[in-house]
Design a protein around this motif. Sequence first.
Motif, short mmCIF file in Angstrom:
data_model
loop_
_atom_site.label_atom_id
_atom_site.label_comp_id
_atom_site.label_asym_id
_atom_site.label_seq_id
_atom_site.Cartn_x
_atom_site.Cartn_y
_atom_site.Cartn_z
N ALA A 308 7.71 -15.61 8.43
CA ALA A 308 6.91 -14.38 8.57
C ALA A 308 7.75 -13.13 8.35
O ALA A 308 7.31 -12.20 7.65
CB ALA A 308 6.26 -14.36 9.95
N LEU A 309 8.93 -13.08 8.92
CA LEU A 309 9.75 -11.87 8.79
C LEU A 309 10.26 -11.67 7.37
O LEU A 309 10.38 -10.54 6.90
CB LEU A 309 10.94 -11.95 9.77
N LEU A 310 10.56 -12.77 6.68
CA LEU A 310 11.03 -12.65 5.30
C LEU A 310 9.87 -12.36 4.35
O LEU A 310 10.00 -11.56 3.42
CB LEU A 310 11.75 -13.93 4.87
N ALA A 311 8.72 -13.00 4.58
CA ALA A 311 7.57 -12.80 3.70
C ALA A 311 7.04 -11.37 3.80
O ALA A 311 6.59 -10.79 2.80
CB ALA A 311 6.47 -13.80 4.04
N THR A 312 7.07 -10.79 4.98
CA THR A 312 6.60 -9.41 5.17
C THR A 312 7.68 -8.39 4.82
O THR A 312 7.42 -7.18 4.88
CB THR A 312 6.15 -9.19 6.62
N GLN A 313 8.87 -8.87 4.49
CA GLN A 313 10.02 -8.04 4.13
C GLN A 313 10.49 -7.16 5.29
O GLN A 313 11.17 -6.15 5.08
CB GLN A 313 9.72 -7.17 2.89
N VAL A 314 10.11 -7.56 6.49
CA VAL A 314 10.64 -6.89 7.68
C VAL A 314 12.14 -7.18 7.82
O VAL A 314 12.92 -6.34 8.25
CB VAL A 314 9.87 -7.35 8.93
N MET A 315 12.52 -8.38 7.45
CA MET A 315 13.93 -8.76 7.37
C MET A 315 14.23 -9.13 5.92
O MET A 315 13.37 -9.68 5.22
CB MET A 315 14.24 -9.94 8.30
#
Length: 470
Positions: A308-315
């Motif tokens: 989730a964090l990589l897909a949303t580019q939050v991380m």
Amino acid sequence: MTTSSVRPRVALPSLTLVQRLGLLAGVVAFIIPLAIDIPGLEPAGERMLAIFLLAILLWVTEAIPLYATATLVILLQVLMLSDQALVGGIGPLPPAASYFAALANPVIILFLGGFLIADGAHKYGLDRNLAAVLLRPFAGNARRSVLGLMAITALLSMFVSNTATAATMFAVVIPILAALPTGPARTGVALAIPVAANVGGIGTPVGSPPNAIALGALEAQGQGVSFIGWMFLAVPLMLVVLLFAWWFLTRRYIKADTPLVLELSANFDRSPAAIIFYVIAGSTVLLWLTEPLHGISSSTVGFIPVVALLATQVMSADDLRRLQWPVLWLVAGGIALGAGIGNSGLDAWLIGLLSWDALPLALLLLLLVGVSVGLSTVISNSATANLLVPLALSLAIGLPIDPTAVGVMVALACSLAMALPISTPPNAVAYATGEVPTSAMALSGFVIGGFGALLLALAMPSLWGALGLL
């Protein structure tokens, strides 16, 4: 006129005398079981004993980095104890993939998710802002403020790495230390942070690498512990030791009338990326805590925030590169070492060297916990867990105690070692401030760690049994 840039040479780190002796002793210890026939030990066990002795000496002396030793363990098991062994003739061997699988063990995935959430909390300032908000009820009294500092440090350390937690809390505490008069109070406040970080790390599976090592070894024996199940086992010990540590530190170093002013300003990031991170991190923790209700394993839950964090580019990819990959590889090496010890029969041979059943159970548990604390005081607690957890689980077979209890006890004991600056990263962070003399750290570590070890060995198994947790 053109100028050419000359790339500076990369120098290899110089080895200390202890490290050089460790390398030499490791090589000799590796060769001996391969060169002579050891009575009662099968050829596969002799090969595993060679790897085990080499790992012990390299981990104890840190002749090469801890994570390098972990990867060496996996490689040697593949080359000596798998279907791709360079020399066979010792019967059927497991596939090489079974050893490489340690690098993607479900426990590694669980820690991967925990590390990414921890790094995100630091990236978006969540850890420091939460600390500032949660400390407000404790302001106004020196001893109460220290209790608040320790409680928040322990809480953060349950979900964020001990090292990151200690660094975050010292960012809050350094201005406080500067305002205090030179003397015992400054030492007490500075000591409170690493002690609370070490003790808080025992509370959840993602709180400390020894916890992950124990989980991996237990799952390999079909005795997995859920996220919330681990908390039921560990949090009671954590709370009692934390309160005792607060009592000891404040009574020894901090007078009740000591002035202590906390800087409690909080400024939460309200950007879209930060809000998405808050939602994903909070949902992950909630899923971990409710595992018995939905049935999704904690490892699977731990992979959800990674996606989730990589897909949303939050991380980003840069955040991935900053993860504590050496720690993950060290845990993987421990998992592979435990598997090799069990598969080769080395565990049964080692346990058979002594008549363990002749010892009273309480004395045996006290000895096991004491060795774990003592060894973790002078070498990495992760390395100690890698060495002792597989042996402890084998020792538990046939004893009147649940093997799960023994594995958990060794992991928790490793986190109770905090008497030296080298014992844990939080201790090193505290020592680097210049506010904590080695003598004060040794005294607090001995008293608090010793109290926790006695409680763990003599009281916790009975409590777990009475509560039906095992």
